[in-house]
Enzyme design. Structure first.
Site, PDB file in Angstrom:
ATOM      1  N   GLU A   1     -47.309 -18.548  -8.845  1.00 40.73           N
ATOM      2  CA  GLU A   1     -48.574 -18.846  -8.158  1.00 40.73           C
ATOM      3  C   GLU A   1     -49.712 -18.796  -9.167  1.00 40.73           C
ATOM      4  O   GLU A   1     -49.863 -17.815  -9.889  1.00 40.73           O
ATOM      5  CB  GLU A   1     -48.791 -17.851  -7.013  1.00 40.73           C
TER       6      GLU A   1
ATOM      7  N   CYS B   1     -58.576 -16.357  -6.865  1.00 40.92           N
ATOM      8  CA  CYS B   1     -57.996 -17.697  -7.018  1.00 40.92           C
ATOM      9  C   CYS B   1     -58.495 -18.595  -5.889  1.00 40.92           C
ATOM     10  O   CYS B   1     -58.560 -19.804  -6.029  1.00 40.92           O
ATOM     11  CB  CYS B   1     -56.483 -17.612  -7.015  1.00 40.92           C
TER      12      CYS B   1
HETATM   13  P1  NAD Z   1     -52.953 -14.482 -16.793  1.00 39.52           P
HETATM   14  O1  NAD Z   1     -52.116 -15.699 -16.641  1.00 39.52           O
HETATM   15  O2  NAD Z   1     -53.773 -14.346 -18.009  1.00 39.52           O
HETATM   16  O3  NAD Z   1     -52.036 -13.171 -16.729  1.00 39.52           O
HETATM   17  C1  NAD Z   1     -51.179 -12.919 -15.634  1.00 39.52           C
HETATM   18  C2  NAD Z   1     -50.022 -12.065 -16.105  1.00 39.52           C
HETATM   19  O4  NAD Z   1     -49.240 -12.828 -17.028  1.00 39.52           O
HETATM   20  C3  NAD Z   1     -50.458 -10.804 -16.848  1.00 39.52           C
HETATM   21  O5  NAD Z   1     -49.621  -9.732 -16.484  1.00 39.52           O
HETATM   22  C4  NAD Z   1     -50.239 -11.187 -18.300  1.00 39.52           C
HETATM   23  O6  NAD Z   1     -50.013 -10.088 -19.146  1.00 39.52           O
HETATM   24  C5  NAD Z   1     -49.001 -12.041 -18.184  1.00 39.52           C
HETATM   25  N1  NAD Z   1     -48.750 -12.930 -19.337  1.00 39.52           N
HETATM   26  C6  NAD Z   1     -49.648 -13.414 -20.232  1.00 39.52           C
HETATM   27  N2  NAD Z   1     -49.011 -14.164 -21.149  1.00 39.52           N
HETATM   28  C7  NAD Z   1     -47.693 -14.157 -20.833  1.00 39.52           C
HETATM   29  C8  NAD Z   1     -46.534 -14.759 -21.387  1.00 39.52           C
HETATM   30  N3  NAD Z   1     -46.592 -15.506 -22.494  1.00 39.52           N
HETATM   31  N4  NAD Z   1     -45.348 -14.555 -20.787  1.00 39.52           N
HETATM   32  C9  NAD Z   1     -45.264 -13.801 -19.653  1.00 39.52           C
HETATM   33  N5  NAD Z   1     -46.330 -13.191 -19.092  1.00 39.52           N
HETATM   34  C10 NAD Z   1     -47.536 -13.377 -19.669  1.00 39.52           C
HETATM   35  O7  NAD Z   1     -53.840 -14.390 -15.452  1.00 39.52           O
HETATM   36  P2  NAD Z   1     -54.930 -13.303 -15.090  1.00 39.52           P
HETATM   37  O8  NAD Z   1     -56.131 -13.525 -15.938  1.00 39.52           O
HETATM   38  O9  NAD Z   1     -54.311 -11.947 -15.055  1.00 39.52           O
HETATM   39  O10 NAD Z   1     -55.251 -13.679 -13.573  1.00 39.52           O
HETATM   40  C11 NAD Z   1     -56.183 -14.635 -13.214  1.00 39.52           C
HETATM   41  C12 NAD Z   1     -55.484 -15.940 -12.877  1.00 39.52           C
HETATM   42  O11 NAD Z   1     -54.564 -15.715 -11.816  1.00 39.52           O
HETATM   43  C13 NAD Z   1     -56.436 -16.993 -12.359  1.00 39.52           C
HETATM   44  O12 NAD Z   1     -56.062 -18.228 -12.895  1.00 39.52           O
HETATM   45  C14 NAD Z   1     -56.220 -16.967 -10.856  1.00 39.52           C
HETATM   46  O13 NAD Z   1     -56.569 -18.162 -10.197  1.00 39.52           O
HETATM   47  C15 NAD Z   1     -54.758 -16.669 -10.780  1.00 39.52           C
HETATM   48  N6  NAD Z   1     -54.388 -16.102  -9.490  1.00 39.52           N
HETATM   49  C16 NAD Z   1     -53.674 -16.878  -8.630  1.00 39.52           C
HETATM   50  C17 NAD Z   1     -53.328 -16.380  -7.380  1.00 39.52           C
HETATM   51  C18 NAD Z   1     -52.534 -17.206  -6.410  1.00 39.52           C
HETATM   52  O14 NAD Z   1     -52.052 -16.661  -5.428  1.00 39.52           O
HETATM   53  N7  NAD Z   1     -52.390 -18.495  -6.643  1.00 39.52           N
HETATM   54  C19 NAD Z   1     -53.719 -15.091  -7.022  1.00 39.52           C
HETATM   55  C20 NAD Z   1     -54.429 -14.323  -7.945  1.00 39.52           C
HETATM   56  C21 NAD Z   1     -54.759 -14.838  -9.180  1.00 39.52           C
END
Ligand code: NAD
Length: 518
Positions: free
Chosen positions: A286, A320
């Site tokens: 997501e 989001c």
């Molecule tokens: P992010 O993608 O930077 O990080 C999310 C997670 O992924 C963290 O735990 C991070 O450490 C991990 N991560 C980073 N690089 C990785 C890799 N190479 N491999 C595996 N894991 C990795 O996102 P964020 O800044 O934590 O959250 C904000 C984003 O999340 C926004 O884009 C928002 O829209 C989205 N979001 C979506 C929903 C939904 O339900 N669609 C809900 C909440 C947030």
């Protein structure tokens, strides 16, 4: 066996009792800040020298806690522990697994102010946003507990003579749960317990910005006696711990919520078969949004303006589902813009430990710099009609950005296409309803959207043609509730998993058809 599911109610902080209880919780939690939290693998606590100092985004001198960073080797050990725990956990009856969740929910409900207070400090949520986050976590626990029993019960097949046929839903294996910081309790806990209650085991990697609330949740799992290895707590940098996990041949599926780019990267990674891997990995992914509120002519603009301001600036626009595009019919554009600016200009901003602050700080320095650069871009792509200012971060302050509204933005502008994830609203003018819908659908995302209209024809058209996973008619586009508005996005917003919905647990299971001939 359990009472029917109902959503956890919110409280009104204008009332004396909830206000006092939150003040007490904030005071109590402030005495617990700054502790160190270990990794936990197979029930064993492991300290590491390398740690993440989680800081209060609204007061950078304040450490919320130090959380050990896992290494790549720790990932191997955690996957081993989860694989071992799977042999017994996967055959534990769904009712028993569900009781763990209901028990965890009961404790979280008793400590709802405390869990919320941790998020006020660690993620700069205001009181109500933090309370809603904890309430949603409780909802996920209660709802998925009941759902697991339903998925575990007999499912209908067509009868044919001299055979018994059944379809049974089996757990998949080891899950990598990778969570974001913006719903640091609800989404992290929701993905984890959905995997657990369906009989899978988990390696949990929370976001680097909010590892303490995850550690507190993990302690709660331990306190109800969840068997060792069913959930393994593995905080650390995404590029190291997350990267190793998603490529690990022992991981059966990845449950991720986060940004588009990381989600797409994980999607590619799990598609690559690794030596020794016995399955095609599944991804429940997501991702981000560029959500729009569309406003037709002939609507009550005061109600619309309030919905826009709540959706765009609640939790500093870091949802989001946040409204980042306001698309207004040309006949109402100017009046509506004025009303939105007027309301947004009255929003209070500051450390949300004080109840009178509606907006807190944005999550960290990277987010701060990214948002500021989009605001700079916005001054050339449109007309800044409110905000644009920020406070320069310092140790006693934090990452504060004032609500910013940029008018007269073209649909193709970058600030109308790219997710900013901060308190920045782009306002776009539409010639008519068709044009508005075309603009709304004109990004690569498709998460949430709203239409305010009095036209039955337009409302019905939107049901079909407004291409988003969560569509709201005549209300704001944030605030989905568990089993009321199951949540998930279209297009590059994700795999549309519909968290908090009745299809969700199916993603954590595989169906087995069994036939016995008499
Ligand atoms: P992010 O993608 O930077 O990080 C999310 C997670 O992924 C963290 O735990 C991070 O450490 C991990 N991560 C980073 N690089 C990785 C890799 N190479 N491999 C595996 N894991 C990795 O996102 P964020 O800044 O934590 O959250 C904000 C984003 O999340 C926004 O884009 C928002 O829209 C989205 N979001 C979506 C929903 C939904 O339900 N669609 C809900 C909440 C947030």
């Amino acid at each position: 066996m359990f009472a029917p599911f109902k959503n956890e109610p919110y409280v009104n902080f204008a009332e004396e009792t909830p206000r006092r209880r939150m003040e007490e919780a904030l005071a109590r939690v402030s005495g617990e800040l700054g502790k160190t939290y270990p990794l936990v693998i197979g029930g064993k606590r492991i300290d590491r020298d390398k740690q993440t100092n989680s800081r209060n985004p609204a007061k950078l001198s304040q450490s919320i806690g130090h959380v050990c960073d896992a290494t790549e080797e720790d990932v191997d050990h955690a996957v081993e522990a989860a694989t071992e725990a799977f042999t017994t956990w996967s055959v534990t009856p769904p009712e028993v697994r569900a009781r763990y969740l209901v028990k965890i929910a009961a404790i979280m409900r008793r400590r709802i102010y405390e869990f919320s207070a941790w998020m006020v400090y660690e993620s700069s949520k205001n009181w109500l946003e933090a309370y809603a986050d904890t309430a949603e976590a409780i909802d996920f626990l209660e709802f998925y507990g009941r759902e697991a029993i339903r998925w575990g019960a007999p499912h209908p097949t067509t009868f044919i003579s001299s055979e018994e046929n059944e379809i049974r839903y089996c757990p998949l294996g080891v899950a990598a749960v990778i969570s974001p910081w913006n719903f640091p309790l609800a989404i992290m806990a929701g993905m984890t317990v959905a995997a657990v209650v369906t009989g899978n085991t988990v390696v949990l990697k929370p976001a680097e910005q909010t590892p303490v609330i995850a550690a507190r949740f993990f302690e709660l799992l331990e306190s109800v006696g969840l068997p060792p290895g069913v959930v393994n707590f593995l905080p650390g940098p995404g590029e190291i711990v997350g990267e190793k996990l998603t490529g690990h041949p022992g991981v059966r599926f990845v449950c991720f919520t986060g940004s588009r780019d990381v989600g797409l990267h994980i999607n590619q990674r799990i598609a690559t078969h690794q030596t020794g891997q016995k399955w095609i990995k599944r991804g429940i992914l997501e991702m981000g949004g560029k959500d729009a509120i569309v406003v037709d002519e002939d609507v009550n603009l005061d109600a619309v303006a309030q919905g826009v301001v709540d959706s765009a600036f609640g939790f500093q626009g870091q949802k989001c589902s946040a409204c980042s595009r306001l698309i207004a019919h040309t006949k109402v554009y100017d009046v509506l813009l004025e009303k939105v600016v007027e309301r947004a200009s009255k929003l209070t901003i500051g450390d949300p430990v004080h109840h009178n602050n509606f907006m807190g700080a944005v999550i960290d320095g990277d987010a701060f710099n990214k948002i500021i650069s989009y605001i700079a871009l916005g001054s050339s792509e449109g007309r800044i009609v409110l905000g644009g200012e920020r406070d320069e971060p310092n140790q006693e302050g934090g990452y504060f950005i004032h609500p910013t509204i940029i008018a007269d933005v073209a649909p193709t502008a970058r600030i109308a296409q790219e997710e900013i994830f901060g308190p920045v609203l782009a306002v776009l003018r539409a010639d008519n309803f068709d044009h508005a819908l075309e603009i709304a659908n004109g990004t690569a995302y498709g998460l949430t959207g709203s239409l305010f209209s009095n036209s039955r024809d337009h409302l019905e058209r939107a049901r079909h043609d407004f291409h988003v996973g969560n569509l709201y008619l005549n209300r704001k586009c944030t605030g989905a509730l568990v089993d009321v508005q199951p949540f998930g996005g279209f297009n590059l917003s994700g795999t549309d998993s519909k968290a908090g919905g009745r299809d969700y647990l199916g993603l954590f299971l595989q169906a087995k058809s069994v036939c016995e001939r008499w």
